[in-house]
Write an enzyme that holds these catalytic residues in place. Sequence first.
Site, PDB file in Angstrom:
ATOM      1  N   TYR A   1       0.870  -8.412  -1.213  1.00 49.79           N
ATOM      2  CA  TYR A   1       0.940  -7.501  -0.061  1.00 49.79           C
ATOM      3  C   TYR A   1      -0.429  -7.464   0.628  1.00 49.79           C
ATOM      4  O   TYR A   1      -0.554  -7.711   1.832  1.00 49.79           O
ATOM      5  CB  TYR A   1       1.371  -6.109  -0.542  1.00 49.79           C
ATOM      6  CG  TYR A   1       1.183  -5.009   0.487  1.00 49.79           C
ATOM      7  CD1 TYR A   1       2.098  -4.829   1.522  1.00 49.79           C
ATOM      8  CD2 TYR A   1       0.074  -4.149   0.432  1.00 49.79           C
ATOM      9  CE1 TYR A   1       1.922  -3.819   2.467  1.00 49.79           C
ATOM     10  CE2 TYR A   1      -0.106  -3.145   1.366  1.00 49.79           C
ATOM     11  CZ  TYR A   1       0.820  -2.986   2.381  1.00 49.79           C
ATOM     12  OH  TYR A   1       0.631  -1.998   3.326  1.00 49.79           O
TER      13      TYR A   1
ATOM     14  N   LYS B   1      -1.620  -8.812   4.266  1.00 45.78           N
ATOM     15  CA  LYS B   1      -2.072  -7.832   5.263  1.00 45.78           C
ATOM     16  C   LYS B   1      -3.439  -8.263   5.820  1.00 45.78           C
ATOM     17  O   LYS B   1      -3.736  -8.043   6.987  1.00 45.78           O
ATOM     18  CB  LYS B   1      -2.176  -6.418   4.666  1.00 45.78           C
ATOM     19  CG  LYS B   1      -0.868  -5.735   4.315  1.00 45.78           C
ATOM     20  CD  LYS B   1       0.061  -5.465   5.481  1.00 45.78           C
ATOM     21  CE  LYS B   1      -0.290  -4.299   6.344  1.00 45.78           C
ATOM     22  NZ  LYS B   1       0.748  -4.053   7.405  1.00 45.78           N
TER      23      LYS B   1
HETATM   24  N1  LIG Z   1       3.056   3.697   3.327  1.00 44.88           N
HETATM   25  C1  LIG Z   1       1.754   3.591   3.231  1.00 44.88           C
HETATM   26  O1  LIG Z   1       1.110   4.275   2.440  1.00 44.88           O
HETATM   27  C2  LIG Z   1       1.008   2.632   4.113  1.00 44.88           C
HETATM   28  C3  LIG Z   1      -0.378   2.691   4.124  1.00 44.88           C
HETATM   29  C4  LIG Z   1      -1.094   1.806   4.926  1.00 44.88           C
HETATM   30  C5  LIG Z   1      -0.424   0.911   5.733  1.00 44.88           C
HETATM   31  N2  LIG Z   1       0.934   0.879   5.719  1.00 44.88           N
HETATM   32  C6  LIG Z   1       1.602  -0.050   6.618  1.00 44.88           C
HETATM   33  O2  LIG Z   1       2.426   0.711   7.494  1.00 44.88           O
HETATM   34  C7  LIG Z   1       3.543  -0.042   7.922  1.00 44.88           C
HETATM   35  C8  LIG Z   1       4.801   0.769   7.725  1.00 44.88           C
HETATM   36  O3  LIG Z   1       4.951   1.072   6.362  1.00 44.88           O
HETATM   37  P1  LIG Z   1       6.059   2.100   5.847  1.00 44.88           P
HETATM   38  O4  LIG Z   1       5.442   2.809   4.703  1.00 44.88           O
HETATM   39  O5  LIG Z   1       6.627   2.850   6.980  1.00 44.88           O
HETATM   40  O6  LIG Z   1       7.131   1.082   5.247  1.00 44.88           O
HETATM   41  P2  LIG Z   1       8.721   1.028   5.410  1.00 44.88           P
HETATM   42  O7  LIG Z   1       9.215   0.077   4.395  1.00 44.88           O
HETATM   43  O8  LIG Z   1       9.313   2.395   5.419  1.00 44.88           O
HETATM   44  O9  LIG Z   1       8.893   0.399   6.865  1.00 44.88           O
HETATM   45  C9  LIG Z   1       8.780  -0.954   7.138  1.00 44.88           C
HETATM   46  C10 LIG Z   1       9.911  -1.375   8.062  1.00 44.88           C
HETATM   47  O10 LIG Z   1       9.775  -2.777   8.328  1.00 44.88           O
HETATM   48  C11 LIG Z   1      11.073  -3.334   8.376  1.00 44.88           C
HETATM   49  N3  LIG Z   1      11.029  -4.765   8.102  1.00 44.88           N
HETATM   50  C12 LIG Z   1      10.707  -5.366   6.937  1.00 44.88           C
HETATM   51  N4  LIG Z   1      10.849  -6.693   7.052  1.00 44.88           N
HETATM   52  C13 LIG Z   1      11.225  -6.946   8.327  1.00 44.88           C
HETATM   53  C14 LIG Z   1      11.566  -8.134   9.037  1.00 44.88           C
HETATM   54  N5  LIG Z   1      11.537  -9.334   8.467  1.00 44.88           N
HETATM   55  N6  LIG Z   1      11.938  -8.024  10.332  1.00 44.88           N
HETATM   56  C15 LIG Z   1      12.022  -6.800  10.920  1.00 44.88           C
HETATM   57  N7  LIG Z   1      11.738  -5.646  10.282  1.00 44.88           N
HETATM   58  C16 LIG Z   1      11.360  -5.718   9.002  1.00 44.88           C
HETATM   59  C17 LIG Z   1      11.838  -2.591   7.282  1.00 44.88           C
HETATM   60  O11 LIG Z   1      13.247  -2.702   7.447  1.00 44.88           O
HETATM   61  C18 LIG Z   1      11.302  -1.167   7.448  1.00 44.88           C
HETATM   62  O12 LIG Z   1      12.132  -0.411   8.284  1.00 44.88           O
HETATM   63  C19 LIG Z   1       3.483  -1.354   7.123  1.00 44.88           C
HETATM   64  O13 LIG Z   1       2.912  -2.347   7.920  1.00 44.88           O
HETATM   65  C20 LIG Z   1       2.549  -1.041   5.962  1.00 44.88           C
HETATM   66  O14 LIG Z   1       1.869  -2.189   5.545  1.00 44.88           O
HETATM   67  C21 LIG Z   1       1.661   1.717   4.932  1.00 44.88           C
HETATM   68  C1  LIG Z   2       2.757   5.545 -11.364  1.00 33.86           C
HETATM   69  C2  LIG Z   2       1.635   6.432 -10.954  1.00 33.86           C
HETATM   70  C3  LIG Z   2       0.318   6.037 -11.566  1.00 33.86           C
HETATM   71  C4  LIG Z   2       1.419   6.600  -9.489  1.00 33.86           C
HETATM   72  C5  LIG Z   2       2.667   6.944  -8.674  1.00 33.86           C
HETATM   73  C6  LIG Z   2       2.354   7.023  -7.206  1.00 33.86           C
HETATM   74  C7  LIG Z   2       2.174   5.652  -6.566  1.00 33.86           C
HETATM   75  C8  LIG Z   2       3.556   5.051  -6.408  1.00 33.86           C
HETATM   76  C9  LIG Z   2       1.419   5.765  -5.233  1.00 33.86           C
HETATM   77  C10 LIG Z   2       0.020   6.362  -5.403  1.00 33.86           C
HETATM   78  C11 LIG Z   2      -0.890   5.707  -4.371  1.00 33.86           C
HETATM   79  C12 LIG Z   2       0.092   4.995  -3.461  1.00 33.86           C
HETATM   80  C13 LIG Z   2      -0.384   3.957  -2.513  1.00 33.86           C
HETATM   81  C14 LIG Z   2       0.483   2.924  -2.101  1.00 33.86           C
HETATM   82  C15 LIG Z   2       1.862   2.790  -2.697  1.00 33.86           C
HETATM   83  C16 LIG Z   2       2.310   3.981  -3.542  1.00 33.86           C
HETATM   84  C17 LIG Z   2       1.167   4.479  -4.432  1.00 33.86           C
HETATM   85  C18 LIG Z   2       0.661   3.365  -5.340  1.00 33.86           C
HETATM   86  C19 LIG Z   2       0.023   1.820  -1.173  1.00 33.86           C
HETATM   87  C20 LIG Z   2      -0.376   0.647  -2.052  1.00 33.86           C
HETATM   88  C21 LIG Z   2       1.159   1.367  -0.231  1.00 33.86           C
HETATM   89  C22 LIG Z   2       0.680   0.294   0.731  1.00 33.86           C
HETATM   90  C23 LIG Z   2      -0.493   0.799   1.541  1.00 33.86           C
HETATM   91  O1  LIG Z   2      -0.972  -0.186   2.431  1.00 33.86           O
HETATM   92  C24 LIG Z   2      -1.648   1.260   0.648  1.00 33.86           C
HETATM   93  C25 LIG Z   2      -2.757   1.813   1.526  1.00 33.86           C
HETATM   94  O2  LIG Z   2      -3.797   1.172   1.740  1.00 33.86           O
HETATM   95  O3  LIG Z   2      -2.637   2.898   2.040  1.00 33.86           O
HETATM   96  C26 LIG Z   2      -1.141   2.358  -0.291  1.00 33.86           C
HETATM   97  C27 LIG Z   2      -2.243   2.929  -1.179  1.00 33.86           C
HETATM   98  C28 LIG Z   2      -1.736   4.142  -1.934  1.00 33.86           C
END
Ligand SMILES: NC(=O)c1ccc[n+]([C@@H]2O[C@H](COP(=O)([O-])OP(=O)(O)OC[C@H]3O[C@@H](n4cnc5c(N)ncnc54)[C@H](O)[C@@H]3O)[C@@H](O)[C@H]2O)c1
Ligand SMILES: CC(C)CCC[C@@H](C)[C@H]1CC[C@H]2C3=C(CC[C@]12C)[C@@]1(C)CC[C@H](O)[C@@H](C(=O)O)[C@@H]1CC3
Length: 355
Positions: free
Chosen positions: A154, A158
């Site tokens: 991932y 990214k």
């Molecule tokens: N959740 C976090 O903590 C977090 C932190 C930092 C960055 N991000 C970034 O934020 C963005 C959104 O994350 P999220 O947490 O909302 O995830 P999410 O899984 O809820 O949303 C991602 C969406 O992308 C769509 N998708 C996946 N593959 C696809 C494809 N091939 N074509 C079209 N659509 C597709 C999925 O169906 C989904 O609706 C991502 O780019 C993720 O890397 C998330």
């Molecule tokens: C099993 C336990 C030790 C922890 C349970 C919670 C975890 C599932 C979350 C705690 C921090 C979260 C996190 C992400 C996913 C869910 C957790 C690991 C990311 C890796 C998701 C993708 C984003 O890009 C990351 C970011 O840079 O923000 C998230 C970092 C924190």
Amino acid sequence: MATRIRPSSKRCAVIGGSGFLGRHLVEKLLGKGYTVSVFDIRQSYELPGVTFHQGDLCDKQALLTALQGVSLVFHCASPAPASDDKALFQRVNIQGTQTVLQECHKIYYNKDRLNSIKEMLLVLTSSASVVFEGTDIKDGREDLPYAKKPIDYYTETKIEQEKLVLKACDKENGLLTVAIRPHGIFGPRDPQLVPILVDTARRGKMKFIIGDGSNLVDFTFVDNVVHGHILAAESLRPESPICGKAYHITNDEPVRFWDFMSDILVGLGYAAPRYHLPYTLVYGLSLLLWLLSLLLRPLVAFKPTFTPMRVALAGTHHFYSCSRAKQDMGYKPVVGLKDGIRRTVESYPHLRHGA
Ligand SMILES: NC(=O)c1ccc[n+]([C@@H]2O[C@H](COP(=O)([O-])OP(=O)(O)OC[C@H]3O[C@@H](n4cnc5c(N)ncnc54)[C@H](O)[C@@H]3O)[C@@H](O)[C@H]2O)c1
Ligand SMILES: CC(C)CCC[C@@H](C)[C@H]1CC[C@H]2C3=C(CC[C@]12C)[C@@]1(C)CC[C@H](O)[C@@H](C(=O)O)[C@@H]1CC3
């Protein structure tokens, strides 16, 4: 054949708009008077003012149709980090992002010269994890180097995705790009953090604190992340300092990882973790389990809960400065951490203990 729609500055596209962040972004954009074209492989809701285009990011024609009439694109689609599928991450995050860039160029060059598009604007949702290698980051700024040894596929993809988007920023050729790097997004409807945490607690595995529990981390309420994206979009002009740059967007309130987890767990009626385990021991075990899961993959599919990435995130400091966003786009969090936690806990009645 796609019908041509006259572009308007209040019309935008959200790629990944069916997801957690994407949907919050769409809702805020609608509230601000935008009409939104959502492009996603799935449709998860319906809303007035939103046109859904279901398709894969790598399908150029489907994407082009969704981007018709749009001069502002938010790209927040990605496979979930837990999928750990190298080929899928490469296809969606790298190849898919190249497709987004090509289609943005195409829209710009094929534009009807009578319309009002001056530039195509692309706001990428990157991640602060692009600089995280599993060791402490305190008040990290955007000039930290990208992780040389990314901790998972991932993160690896990214990094490539962000590089592609920032490099494509080209004022002469009418494509302006910016990358938002949120960290640890949480809030209502999040499919990851709270559900995984509760599932782990329900299986009796949330009794332990990894390390001494003093590590500080950023958790960012989803509304603040949305606010950062919209500020970036509305500041993105050829003369703006934000063109081609990355911006940390956080709650600007680093918190102890285990205090945050405990607040969510206790809020939902579960016990807070109490017993300490040494970080290196748990990290070593998680690596072993991960290797074992890879070796056994052809025979049995099992996904360890404590992956090396999760253990590293749970046991190290990782918080980031958002002073660049404050300075260049006037960013300030709109929801404090305490309020964000309360709103999140209240939004998951079905995950409460005993529910
Ligand atoms: N959740 C976090 O903590 C977090 C932190 C930092 C960055 N991000 C970034 O934020 C963005 C959104 O994350 P999220 O947490 O909302 O995830 P999410 O899984 O809820 O949303 C991602 C969406 O992308 C769509 N998708 C996946 N593959 C696809 C494809 N091939 N074509 C079209 N659509 C597709 C999925 O169906 C989904 O609706 C991502 O780019 C993720 O890397 C998330
Ligand atoms: C099993 C336990 C030790 C922890 C349970 C919670 C975890 C599932 C979350 C705690 C921090 C979260 C996190 C992400 C996913 C869910 C957790 C690991 C990311 C890796 C998701 C993708 C984003 O890009 C990351 C970011 O840079 O923000 C998230 C970092 C924190």
